[in-house]
Write a protein that holds these residues in place. Structure first.
Motif, PDB file in Angstrom:
ATOM      1  N   LEU A 116       0.860  -1.197   0.359  1.00  0.00           N
ATOM      2  CA  LEU A 116       0.064  -0.536   0.332  1.00  0.00           C
ATOM      3  C   LEU A 116       0.835   1.354   0.019  1.00  0.00           C
ATOM      4  CD1 LEU A 116      -3.339  -0.758   2.291  1.00  0.00           C
ATOM      5  CD2 LEU A 116      -2.501  -0.880   0.103  1.00  0.00           C
ATOM      6  N   GLY A 117       2.176   1.207   0.517  1.00  0.00           N
ATOM      7  CA  GLY A 117       3.152   2.750   0.513  1.00  0.00           C
ATOM      8  C   GLY A 117       3.795   2.216  -1.138  1.00  0.00           C
ATOM      9  N   HIS A 118       3.391   1.716  -1.878  1.00  0.00           N
ATOM     10  CA  HIS A 118       3.959   1.414  -3.436  1.00  0.00           C
ATOM     11  C   HIS A 118       3.921   2.628  -4.112  1.00  0.00           C
ATOM     12  CE1 HIS A 118       6.231   0.135  -6.811  1.00  0.00           C
ATOM     13  NE2 HIS A 118       4.510  -0.363  -7.352  1.00  0.00           N
ATOM     14  N   HIS A 122      -1.525  12.237  -6.118  1.00  0.00           N
ATOM     15  CA  HIS A 122      -1.394  13.758  -5.580  1.00  0.00           C
ATOM     16  C   HIS A 122      -1.095  13.927  -4.215  1.00  0.00           C
ATOM     17  CE1 HIS A 122      -4.541  13.956  -8.554  1.00  0.00           C
ATOM     18  NE2 HIS A 122      -4.037  15.011  -8.789  1.00  0.00           N
ATOM     19  N   GLY A 123      -0.071  13.319  -3.994  1.00  0.00           N
ATOM     20  CA  GLY A 123       1.324  13.590  -2.266  1.00  0.00           C
ATOM     21  C   GLY A 123       0.114  12.387  -1.516  1.00  0.00           C
ATOM     22  N   ARG A 124      -0.878  12.041  -1.990  1.00  0.00           N
ATOM     23  CA  ARG A 124      -1.584  11.248  -0.686  1.00  0.00           C
ATOM     24  C   ARG A 124      -1.352   9.803  -1.030  1.00  0.00           C
ATOM     25  NH1 ARG A 124      -2.925  14.250   3.618  1.00  0.00           N
ATOM     26  NH2 ARG A 124      -3.254  16.271   3.111  1.00  0.00           N
ATOM     27  N   ALA A 125      -1.279   9.094   0.665  1.00  0.00           N
ATOM     28  CA  ALA A 125      -0.951   7.233   0.022  1.00  0.00           C
ATOM     29  C   ALA A 125      -1.957   6.757   1.334  1.00  0.00           C
ATOM     30  CB  ALA A 125      -0.452   7.294   1.254  1.00  0.00           C
ATOM     31  N   TRP A 126      -2.292   5.813   1.088  1.00  0.00           N
ATOM     32  CA  TRP A 126      -3.342   4.852   1.512  1.00  0.00           C
ATOM     33  C   TRP A 126      -3.875   5.131   3.000  1.00  0.00           C
ATOM     34  CZ3 TRP A 126      -7.444   2.687   1.433  1.00  0.00           C
ATOM     35  CH2 TRP A 126      -8.244   2.532   2.138  1.00  0.00           C
ATOM     36  N   ASN A 127      -5.739   5.245   2.228  1.00  0.00           N
ATOM     37  CA  ASN A 127      -6.629   6.075   3.621  1.00  0.00           C
ATOM     38  C   ASN A 127      -5.958   7.675   3.505  1.00  0.00           C
ATOM     39  OD1 ASN A 127      -8.213   5.266   5.098  1.00  0.00           O
ATOM     40  ND2 ASN A 127      -6.991   5.381   7.394  1.00  0.00           N
ATOM     41  N   GLY A 128      -6.152   8.263   2.730  1.00  0.00           N
ATOM     42  CA  GLY A 128      -5.576   9.930   2.954  1.00  0.00           C
ATOM     43  C   GLY A 128      -4.259  10.674   3.294  1.00  0.00           C
ATOM     44  N   ARG A 129      -3.512   9.432   3.933  1.00  0.00           N
ATOM     45  CA  ARG A 129      -2.454  10.246   4.974  1.00  0.00           C
ATOM     46  C   ARG A 129      -1.354  10.777   3.851  1.00  0.00           C
ATOM     47  NH1 ARG A 129      -2.695   4.463   6.632  1.00  0.00           N
ATOM     48  NH2 ARG A 129      -2.993   4.591   8.427  1.00  0.00           N
ATOM     49  N   VAL A 135       6.114   7.551   3.552  1.00  0.00           N
ATOM     50  CA  VAL A 135       7.085   6.631   3.116  1.00  0.00           C
ATOM     51  C   VAL A 135       8.486   7.296   3.028  1.00  0.00           C
ATOM     52  CG1 VAL A 135       7.951   5.403   1.326  1.00  0.00           C
ATOM     53  CG2 VAL A 135       5.895   4.383   1.547  1.00  0.00           C
ATOM     54  N   THR A 136       8.961   6.993   4.260  1.00  0.00           N
ATOM     55  CA  THR A 136      10.446   7.918   4.415  1.00  0.00           C
ATOM     56  C   THR A 136      11.767   6.992   3.979  1.00  0.00           C
ATOM     57  OG1 THR A 136      11.414   7.270   6.341  1.00  0.00           O
ATOM     58  CG2 THR A 136       9.591   9.169   6.249  1.00  0.00           C
ATOM     59  N   SER A 137      12.911   7.903   4.182  1.00  0.00           N
ATOM     60  CA  SER A 137      13.877   6.769   3.573  1.00  0.00           C
ATOM     61  C   SER A 137      14.510   5.482   4.781  1.00  0.00           C
ATOM     62  CB  SER A 137      14.972   8.003   4.115  1.00  0.00           C
ATOM     63  OG  SER A 137      15.484   7.999   5.525  1.00  0.00           O
ATOM     64  N   GLU A 138      14.166   6.160   6.017  1.00  0.00           N
ATOM     65  CA  GLU A 138      14.032   4.427   6.876  1.00  0.00           C
ATOM     66  C   GLU A 138      12.814   3.113   5.885  1.00  0.00           C
ATOM     67  OE1 GLU A 138      15.555   4.456   9.393  1.00  0.00           O
ATOM     68  OE2 GLU A 138      16.847   6.093   8.250  1.00  0.00           O
ATOM     69  N   GLY A 139      11.865   3.514   4.884  1.00  0.00           N
ATOM     70  CA  GLY A 139      10.732   2.681   5.169  1.00  0.00           C
ATOM     71  C   GLY A 139       9.687   3.372   4.841  1.00  0.00           C
ATOM     72  N   ASP A 140       8.452   2.428   4.746  1.00  0.00           N
ATOM     73  CA  ASP A 140       7.070   2.583   4.955  1.00  0.00           C
ATOM     74  C   ASP A 140       7.002   2.235   6.526  1.00  0.00           C
ATOM     75  OD1 ASP A 140       4.578   2.845   5.047  1.00  0.00           O
ATOM     76  OD2 ASP A 140       3.861   1.486   3.790  1.00  0.00           O
ATOM     77  N   GLN A 141       7.020   3.511   7.187  1.00  0.00           N
ATOM     78  CA  GLN A 141       6.761   3.258   8.373  1.00  0.00           C
ATOM     79  C   GLN A 141       4.999   3.267   8.964  1.00  0.00           C
ATOM     80  OE1 GLN A 141       9.584   4.981  10.323  1.00  0.00           O
ATOM     81  NE2 GLN A 141      10.224   3.786   8.515  1.00  0.00           N
ATOM     82  N   GLY A 311       9.530  -2.461   6.624  1.00  0.00           N
ATOM     83  CA  GLY A 311       8.772  -0.885   6.127  1.00  0.00           C
ATOM     84  C   GLY A 311       9.223  -1.026   4.645  1.00  0.00           C
ATOM     85  N   ALA A 312       9.499  -2.485   3.907  1.00  0.00           N
ATOM     86  CA  ALA A 312       9.222  -2.295   2.087  1.00  0.00           C
ATOM     87  C   ALA A 312       8.103  -2.258   1.901  1.00  0.00           C
ATOM     88  CB  ALA A 312       9.905  -4.254   1.731  1.00  0.00           C
TER      89      ALA A 312
END
Length: 323
Positions: A116-118, A122-129, A135-141, A311-312
């Protein structure tokens, strides 16, 4: 779908198929919520022969990747071999020896799930986040693939679109041609012909035959090139039927070239960040398609959990259909 207005069509479809908030503000599973314990019990009851069919491509250097977006094929290296064991170079006592190996690969280089973080819309991930808060340099948080490690087991349903339309295509080779857009009408026709009902919570597999073509003709443009696949118009069909996850035998799941000249993978943009749907790509559906046709049954127990890579945003998988 207005082919002259990609942006408007995408926005309208996202609103129509949105599942944001459906399972609560903190949800991390999306449509995998639809696979309940009851669904799994019913799916287990489908096992009659005990036959197991792997739906994975090979993970080796002869894979489909061509380097696009730094995606390479797996590199498998032996770190200890039988040669060292024969010469006693491993440091073990009393003749003990062994072999070890390591593999380096992108997580989406062969048979895999898109998490779901793939994909973002428009800059929004699953569920409107906010995408940047997920998703940061540390992975999907938030929605890292590990959240699905004990989820993707349930009733699998194969819609063998390729086999159904072979008589109409009349081609030298039976696979769906590149650019063939599979519509809701196609999916309904195949399900009716096969005598199988697509139900809520199902894991849907769609066979186009393209992977089978690569076994005969070589990879060609399989990775990123033209392909048969699901039409943008299938988004409401998947949404209304409460499909839990969907996988195809192609590199990119949806028809390529895409149906809008100025869009890139627009169906991904709808179903992952807005619908919360897991997508499987590059699955090997050849043996399963043949066996289902022989048995004249198209539903089965499917086990396809991802590797819990913390975090993948995607994961290799060896899916198995149990008949």
């Amino acid at each position: 779908m207005d082919r002259t207005d990609a942006l408007g069509s995408i926005k309208d479809m996202a609103a129509r198929c949105s599942n944001w908030g459906r399972w609560g503000e903190d949800d991390v599973l999306g449509t995998l919520n639809l696979i309940t314990a009851g669904h799994r019990v019913q799916a287990a009851g489908l096992v009659s022969t005990g036959e197991v069919i792997s739906l994975a491509q090979a993970f080796d250097t002869n894979g489909p990747q061509n380097g696009w977006r730094r995606r390479t094929n797996p590199v498998h290296t032996m770190t200890d071999t039988g040669t060292e064991a024969e010469f006693g170079d491993q440091g073990f006592p009393h003749g003990f020896g062994g072999a070890d190996d390591v593999i380096a690969m992108p997580l989406q280089c062969s048979t895999q799930w898109d998490g779901l973080g793939h994909i973002f819309d428009h800059g929004r991930a699953w569920n409107g986040r906010r995408a940047g808060s997920v998703v940061t340099s540390e992975g999907d948080q938030v929605t890292g693939i590990e959240t699905a490690a004990d989820q993707i087991v349930g009733r699998g349903v194969l819609l063998d679109v390729d086999r159904h339309f072979q008589p109409e295509l009349g081609a030298e080779h039976p696979e769906l041609p590149d650019g063939f857009a599979i519509t809701p009408e196609h999916l309904d026709a195949v399900a009716a012909a096969q005598g199988v009902e697509v139900r809520d919570g199902d894991i849907l597999l769609v066979r186009t035959g393209q992977y089978g073509r690569t076994r005969r003709d070589g990879w060609g443009d399989y990775a990123g090139g033209p392909a048969p696949g699901l039409s943008f118009t299938t988004a409401p069909w998947l949404h209304e039927r409460d499909i839990a996850a969907v996988a195809t035998d192609t590199w990119g799941f949806e028809v390529r070239p895409n149906e809008f000249a100025d869009a890139f993978q627009p169906l991904h943009q709808i179903v992952i960040p807005n619908m919360g749907l897991y997508i499987g790509e590059m699955w090997n559906l050849e043996a399963l398609g043949q066996r289902c046709a022989e048995l004249n049954r198209y539903d089965f127990l499917l086990s396809a959990p991802p590797l819990p890579v913390t975090g993948a945003v995607g994961s290799p998988v060896n899916p198995v259909a149990i008949l």
